[in-house]
Design a protein around this motif. Structure first.
Motif, PDB file in Angstrom:
ATOM      1  N   ASP A   1       1.609  21.615 -23.487  1.00  0.00           N
ATOM      2  CA  ASP A   1       0.725  21.616 -24.644  1.00  0.00           C
ATOM      3  C   ASP A   1       1.551  21.750 -25.920  1.00  0.00           C
ATOM      4  O   ASP A   1       2.554  22.453 -25.940  1.00  0.00           O
ATOM      5  CB  ASP A   1      -0.262  22.786 -24.573  1.00  0.00           C
ATOM      6  N   GLU A   2       1.105  21.105 -26.990  1.00  0.00           N
ATOM      7  CA  GLU A   2       1.784  21.202 -28.281  1.00  0.00           C
ATOM      8  C   GLU A   2       1.284  22.405 -29.066  1.00  0.00           C
ATOM      9  O   GLU A   2       0.124  22.806 -28.939  1.00  0.00           O
ATOM     10  CB  GLU A   2       1.559  19.937 -29.107  1.00  0.00           C
ATOM     11  N   PHE A   3       2.158  22.950 -29.902  1.00  0.00           N
ATOM     12  CA  PHE A   3       1.776  24.054 -30.793  1.00  0.00           C
ATOM     13  C   PHE A   3       0.608  23.609 -31.667  1.00  0.00           C
ATOM     14  O   PHE A   3      -0.372  24.320 -31.808  1.00  0.00           O
ATOM     15  CB  PHE A   3       2.977  24.490 -31.633  1.00  0.00           C
ATOM     16  N   GLY A   4       0.705  22.428 -32.231  1.00  0.00           N
ATOM     17  CA  GLY A   4      -0.420  21.787 -32.907  1.00  0.00           C
ATOM     18  C   GLY A   4      -0.717  22.251 -34.322  1.00  0.00           C
ATOM     19  O   GLY A   4      -0.287  23.315 -34.760  1.00  0.00           O
ATOM     20  N   ASP A   5      -1.483  21.411 -35.018  1.00  0.00           N
ATOM     21  CA  ASP A   5      -1.872  21.680 -36.402  1.00  0.00           C
ATOM     22  C   ASP A   5      -2.783  22.904 -36.512  1.00  0.00           C
ATOM     23  O   ASP A   5      -2.626  23.711 -37.423  1.00  0.00           O
ATOM     24  CB  ASP A   5      -2.597  20.472 -36.999  1.00  0.00           C
ATOM     25  N   ALA A   6      -3.749  23.017 -35.617  1.00  0.00           N
ATOM     26  CA  ALA A   6      -4.710  24.124 -35.700  1.00  0.00           C
ATOM     27  C   ALA A   6      -4.023  25.472 -35.514  1.00  0.00           C
ATOM     28  O   ALA A   6      -4.300  26.420 -36.256  1.00  0.00           O
ATOM     29  CB  ALA A   6      -5.818  23.944 -34.664  1.00  0.00           C
ATOM     30  N   ARG A   7      -3.122  25.569 -34.554  1.00  0.00           N
ATOM     31  CA  ARG A   7      -2.404  26.820 -34.318  1.00  0.00           C
ATOM     32  C   ARG A   7      -1.508  27.155 -35.515  1.00  0.00           C
ATOM     33  O   ARG A   7      -1.414  28.304 -35.935  1.00  0.00           O
ATOM     34  CB  ARG A   7      -1.587  26.726 -33.029  1.00  0.00           C
ATOM     35  N   LEU A   8      -0.867  26.139 -36.091  1.00  0.00           N
ATOM     36  CA  LEU A   8      -0.046  26.359 -37.280  1.00  0.00           C
ATOM     37  C   LEU A   8      -0.920  26.841 -38.437  1.00  0.00           C
ATOM     38  O   LEU A   8      -0.581  27.813 -39.111  1.00  0.00           O
ATOM     39  CB  LEU A   8       0.696  25.080 -37.672  1.00  0.00           C
ATOM     40  N   ARG A   9      -2.047  26.181 -38.654  1.00  0.00           N
ATOM     41  CA  ARG A   9      -2.955  26.576 -39.734  1.00  0.00           C
ATOM     42  C   ARG A   9      -3.421  28.018 -39.551  1.00  0.00           C
ATOM     43  O   ARG A   9      -3.396  28.817 -40.482  1.00  0.00           O
ATOM     44  CB  ARG A   9      -4.156  25.641 -39.790  1.00  0.00           C
ATOM     45  N   ASP A  10      -3.846  28.366 -38.336  1.00  0.00           N
ATOM     46  CA  ASP A  10      -4.333  29.724 -38.070  1.00  0.00           C
ATOM     47  C   ASP A  10      -3.238  30.764 -38.292  1.00  0.00           C
ATOM     48  O   ASP A  10      -3.504  31.837 -38.855  1.00  0.00           O
ATOM     49  CB  ASP A  10      -4.872  29.822 -36.642  1.00  0.00           C
ATOM     50  N   THR A  11      -2.025  30.460 -37.877  1.00  0.00           N
ATOM     51  CA  THR A  11      -0.903  31.384 -38.066  1.00  0.00           C
ATOM     52  C   THR A  11      -0.587  31.529 -39.545  1.00  0.00           C
ATOM     53  O   THR A  11      -0.350  32.634 -40.041  1.00  0.00           O
ATOM     54  CB  THR A  11       0.342  30.896 -37.289  1.00  0.00           C
TER      55      THR A  11
ATOM     56  N   ILE B   1      -2.663  31.111 -42.081  1.00  0.00           N
ATOM     57  CA  ILE B   1      -3.744  31.889 -42.703  1.00  0.00           C
ATOM     58  C   ILE B   1      -3.582  33.373 -42.379  1.00  0.00           C
ATOM     59  O   ILE B   1      -3.736  34.231 -43.250  1.00  0.00           O
ATOM     60  CB  ILE B   1      -5.115  31.357 -42.251  1.00  0.00           C
ATOM     61  N   GLU B   2      -3.261  33.665 -41.130  1.00  0.00           N
ATOM     62  CA  GLU B   2      -3.091  35.057 -40.705  1.00  0.00           C
ATOM     63  C   GLU B   2      -1.971  35.752 -41.478  1.00  0.00           C
ATOM     64  O   GLU B   2      -2.072  36.926 -41.816  1.00  0.00           O
ATOM     65  CB  GLU B   2      -2.792  35.089 -39.209  1.00  0.00           C
ATOM     66  N   LEU B   3      -0.907  35.034 -41.752  1.00  0.00           N
ATOM     67  CA  LEU B   3       0.263  35.623 -42.405  1.00  0.00           C
ATOM     68  C   LEU B   3       0.272  35.456 -43.917  1.00  0.00           C
ATOM     69  O   LEU B   3       1.121  36.036 -44.593  1.00  0.00           O
ATOM     70  CB  LEU B   3       1.537  34.969 -41.839  1.00  0.00           C
ATOM     71  N   GLY B   4      -0.653  34.692 -44.453  1.00  0.00           N
ATOM     72  CA  GLY B   4      -0.636  34.294 -45.860  1.00  0.00           C
ATOM     73  C   GLY B   4      -0.465  35.403 -46.863  1.00  0.00           C
ATOM     74  O   GLY B   4       0.283  35.266 -47.831  1.00  0.00           O
ATOM     75  N   ALA B   5      -1.124  36.519 -46.663  1.00  0.00           N
ATOM     76  CA  ALA B   5      -1.077  37.614 -47.640  1.00  0.00           C
ATOM     77  C   ALA B   5       0.242  38.380 -47.602  1.00  0.00           C
ATOM     78  O   ALA B   5       0.522  39.177 -48.492  1.00  0.00           O
ATOM     79  CB  ALA B   5      -2.232  38.575 -47.382  1.00  0.00           C
ATOM     80  N   LYS B   6       1.073  38.117 -46.594  1.00  0.00           N
ATOM     81  CA  LYS B   6       2.323  38.867 -46.433  1.00  0.00           C
ATOM     82  C   LYS B   6       3.495  38.265 -47.202  1.00  0.00           C
ATOM     83  O   LYS B   6       4.569  38.837 -47.228  1.00  0.00           O
ATOM     84  CB  LYS B   6       2.666  38.980 -44.946  1.00  0.00           C
ATOM     85  N   GLY B   7       3.316  37.087 -47.777  1.00  0.00           N
ATOM     86  CA  GLY B   7       4.376  36.469 -48.562  1.00  0.00           C
ATOM     87  C   GLY B   7       5.155  35.406 -47.810  1.00  0.00           C
ATOM     88  O   GLY B   7       5.072  35.287 -46.585  1.00  0.00           O
TER      89      GLY B   7
ATOM     90  N   ILE C   1       5.772  34.593 -43.763  1.00  0.00           N
ATOM     91  CA  ILE C   1       5.132  33.385 -43.222  1.00  0.00           C
ATOM     92  C   ILE C   1       6.137  32.603 -42.385  1.00  0.00           C
ATOM     93  O   ILE C   1       5.853  32.231 -41.243  1.00  0.00           O
ATOM     94  CB  ILE C   1       4.557  32.516 -44.356  1.00  0.00           C
ATOM     95  N   VAL C   2       7.310  32.337 -42.939  1.00  0.00           N
ATOM     96  CA  VAL C   2       8.328  31.575 -42.206  1.00  0.00           C
ATOM     97  C   VAL C   2       8.746  32.314 -40.937  1.00  0.00           C
ATOM     98  O   VAL C   2       8.767  31.736 -39.848  1.00  0.00           O
ATOM     99  CB  VAL C   2       9.546  31.267 -43.108  1.00  0.00           C
ATOM    100  N   GLU C   3       9.063  33.588 -41.068  1.00  0.00           N
ATOM    101  CA  GLU C   3       9.481  34.373 -39.906  1.00  0.00           C
ATOM    102  C   GLU C   3       8.374  34.450 -38.858  1.00  0.00           C
ATOM    103  O   GLU C   3       8.632  34.341 -37.652  1.00  0.00           O
ATOM    104  CB  GLU C   3       9.897  35.777 -40.349  1.00  0.00           C
ATOM    105  N   GLY C   4       7.131  34.631 -39.306  1.00  0.00           N
ATOM    106  CA  GLY C   4       6.006  34.743 -38.385  1.00  0.00           C
ATOM    107  C   GLY C   4       5.703  33.449 -37.647  1.00  0.00           C
ATOM    108  O   GLY C   4       5.380  33.465 -36.459  1.00  0.00           O
ATOM    109  N   ILE C   5       5.809  32.327 -38.339  1.00  0.00           N
ATOM    110  CA  ILE C   5       5.563  31.034 -37.681  1.00  0.00           C
ATOM    111  C   ILE C   5       6.663  30.755 -36.663  1.00  0.00           C
ATOM    112  O   ILE C   5       6.386  30.303 -35.550  1.00  0.00           O
ATOM    113  CB  ILE C   5       5.431  29.901 -38.716  1.00  0.00           C
TER     114      ILE C   5
END
Length: 84
Positions: A33-43, A45-51, A55-59
């Motif tokens: 299975d691919e990581f995919g656009d939806a999983r990237l988007r959700d990740t 959004i989840e990390l967005g407020a952290k800077g 975001i880069v480290e979390g993804i």
């Protein structure tokens, strides 16, 4: 043939722009299975407020967790730009 296009993006304070290569979304887990656009988007959004750094480290961490021991088949490039 290389195509270059200038684009203007207006960011407000606190906005974050994420640039990435297809190696992120096409990273595969052991089941194929691919990581995919939806999983990237959700990740994102989840990390967005952290800077941008978080975001880069979390993804990257999310992709590594998803792929497990599967070998990387493509480059993975992430750039996050945050307006303060």
């Amino acid at each position: 043939k290389r195509v270059v296009k200038d684009t203007t993006v207006k960011l407000s304070s606190g906005d974050c722009l994420l640039l990435f290569t297809d190696g992120v979304t096409e990273a595969r887990n052991p089941e194929g299975d691919e990581f995919g656009d939806a999983r990237l988007r959700d990740t994102f959004i989840e990390l967005g407020a952290k800077g941008a750094d978080a975001i880069v480290e979390g993804i990257i961490a999310a992709v590594r967790k998803f792929t497990g021991l599967e070998p990387q088949n493509d480059d993975i490039t992430l750039i996050a730009v945050e307006k303060r």
